[in-house]
Design an enzyme around this catalytic site. Structure first.
Site, short mmCIF file in Angstrom:
data_model
loop_
_atom_site.label_atom_id
_atom_site.label_comp_id
_atom_site.label_asym_id
_atom_site.label_seq_id
_atom_site.Cartn_x
_atom_site.Cartn_y
_atom_site.Cartn_z
CB SER A 23 -0.87 -0.05 1.46
OG SER A 23 -1.54 1.19 1.36
CE1 TYR A 73 -4.24 -1.97 5.14
CE2 TYR A 73 -2.95 0.02 4.36
CZ TYR A 73 -3.90 -1.15 4.27
OH TYR A 73 -4.08 -1.46 2.87
P1 NAP Z 1 -11.73 -6.13 0.88
O1 NAP Z 1 -12.75 -5.74 -0.19
O2 NAP Z 1 -12.07 -5.82 2.24
O3 NAP Z 1 -11.24 -7.41 0.43
C1 NAP Z 1 -10.09 -8.02 1.30
C2 NAP Z 1 -10.48 -9.42 1.66
O4 NAP Z 1 -9.59 -10.25 2.39
C3 NAP Z 1 -11.87 -9.77 2.03
O5 NAP Z 1 -12.74 -10.74 1.17
C4 NAP Z 1 -11.88 -10.03 3.48
O6 NAP Z 1 -12.82 -10.81 4.10
C5 NAP Z 1 -10.49 -10.90 3.27
N1 NAP Z 1 -9.88 -11.04 4.33
C6 NAP Z 1 -9.67 -10.33 5.55
N2 NAP Z 1 -8.97 -10.93 6.70
C7 NAP Z 1 -8.94 -12.20 6.31
C8 NAP Z 1 -8.03 -13.27 6.78
N3 NAP Z 1 -7.58 -13.20 8.09
N4 NAP Z 1 -8.02 -14.39 6.19
C9 NAP Z 1 -8.30 -14.57 4.68
N5 NAP Z 1 -9.10 -13.59 4.15
C10 NAP Z 1 -9.21 -12.41 4.90
O7 NAP Z 1 -10.72 -4.76 0.49
P2 NAP Z 1 -9.93 -4.67 -0.97
O8 NAP Z 1 -9.94 -3.06 -0.74
O9 NAP Z 1 -10.15 -5.55 -1.92
O10 NAP Z 1 -8.29 -4.85 -0.36
C11 NAP Z 1 -7.67 -5.79 -0.74
C12 NAP Z 1 -5.94 -5.90 -0.59
O11 NAP Z 1 -5.74 -4.58 -0.92
C13 NAP Z 1 -5.93 -5.67 1.05
O12 NAP Z 1 -4.59 -6.07 1.21
C14 NAP Z 1 -5.71 -4.18 1.12
O13 NAP Z 1 -4.93 -3.93 2.49
C15 NAP Z 1 -5.04 -3.60 -0.05
N6 NAP Z 1 -5.31 -2.41 -0.39
C16 NAP Z 1 -6.46 -1.63 -0.55
C17 NAP Z 1 -6.65 -0.36 -0.74
C18 NAP Z 1 -7.84 0.28 -1.33
O14 NAP Z 1 -7.98 1.54 -1.24
N7 NAP Z 1 -8.86 -0.33 -1.30
C19 NAP Z 1 -5.34 0.45 -1.01
C20 NAP Z 1 -4.18 -0.23 -0.51
C21 NAP Z 1 -4.03 -1.41 -0.60
P3 NAP Z 1 -13.93 -10.01 5.06
O15 NAP Z 1 -14.67 -9.11 4.10
O16 NAP Z 1 -14.32 -10.74 5.63
O17 NAP Z 1 -12.76 -9.03 5.98
#
Ligand code: NAP
Length: 248
Positions: free
Chosen positions: A139, A154
């Site tokens: 990130s 984070y």
């Molecule tokens: P998201 O929609 O919340 O997707 C994350 C997924 O990971 C969800 O299905 C979540 O399940 C699952 N998860 C959470 N804890 C877990 C665990 N302990 N074991 C297995 N699966 C788990 O978020 P996203 O925005 O797509 O994020 C995806 C990645 O991109 C993350 O690593 C996030 O930190 C990174 N990221 C996102 C952004 C942004 O702006 N969106 C920016 C930088 C980096 P639940 O829904 O049950 O929690």
């Protein structure tokens, strides 16, 4: 293609993982899904839409035993594991001076140790094939010390993902495996406390060099490129997909 890509964190309906799994399947990858929530519907959709194999396993990535069991199951039903997208993660907006110890450990366990557990198990298979593509989501929070939504643990975990990426690129390179990270800026998913309101979207975009926040396809396409044959000379790299938020 007789190869499988494992995608973690694909259950979330508006998330980066789901979009990545669908994009990779459209490019011919067989798909293994791993999330803390069931992804069987997505696996069925992938099979029906893209004429590839897809299976889903459920595991908490911070539970190493559960991770190994889930990946054993996926490996027994799918073609050779050749690529991994570490996408599962959680946010954490708690200010440092109010941070309970349990929150620190929860975030490090999922966002850093979880990446290690999944990667370690899959690297064991990749070295036996002499080929692999590993891409993990960091990130801009790692590079800028937060600034968008999540705070200290984070940023620390996501910085750890960059260190892990560089160390593994060095160690696994001789085995034919490339290891890279993608560092997104603000992406329109539900991880930052739910759907992003129009006002918040405008505020976030004000910091960027392009006049919109990102969408999951922006990140998925970067991951797919780093997994492609064409990206074979790229390893140890962190690719920012952030609308110009962080220039280094
Ligand atoms: P998201 O929609 O919340 O997707 C994350 C997924 O990971 C969800 O299905 C979540 O399940 C699952 N998860 C959470 N804890 C877990 C665990 N302990 N074991 C297995 N699966 C788990 O978020 P996203 O925005 O797509 O994020 C995806 C990645 O991109 C993350 O690593 C996030 O930190 C990174 N990221 C996102 C952004 C942004 O702006 N969106 C920016 C930088 C980096 P639940 O829904 O049950 O929690």
């Amino acid at each position: 293609m007789n190869r499988t890509a494992i995608v973690t964190g694909a259950a979330s309906p508006r998330g980066i993982g789901r979009t990545t799994a669908l994009l990779l399947a459209s490019q011919g990858w067989n798909i293994g899904l791993l999330d803390i929530d069931p992804c069987d519907d997505l696996a069925a959709e992938i099979v029906a839409t893209h004429n590839v194999k897809a299976f889903a396993a459920t595991a908490d990535v911070s539970d190493e035993t559960a991770v190994r069991t889930a990946i054993d199951d996926l490996e027994s039903t799918l073609p050779p594991l050749a690529a991994l997208a570490n996408i599962a993660g959680v946010s954490s907006p708690v200010p440092y001076l109010e941070l309970p110890s349990a929150e620190w450990h929860r975030v490090i366990n999922i966002n850093l140790n979880g990446v290690h557990y999944v990667t370690h198990r899959i690297a064991e298979s990749m070295v036996t094939h002499g080929y692999g593509r590993i891409v993990s989501i960091s990130s801009t929070s790692a590079q800028r010390g937060g600034g968008t939504y999540s705070k200290t643990p984070y940023s620390v975990a996501k910085a750890g993902v960059i260190g892990l990426t560089r160390a593994l690129a060095r160690e696994l390179g001789p085995c034919g495996i490339t290891v890279n990270a993608v560092a997104p800026g603000p992406i329109d998913t539900d991880i930052m406390g739910g759907p992003i309101t129009p006002d918040r979207r405008t505020t976030m975009a004000a910091d960027l060099l392009v006049n919109r926040i990102g969408d999951p396809h922006d990140v998925a396409s970067a991951i797919a490129f780093l997994m492609s044959e064409d990206a074979g000379y790229i390893s140890g790299h962190t690719l920012n997909v952030d609308g110009g938020l962080y220039m280094h």
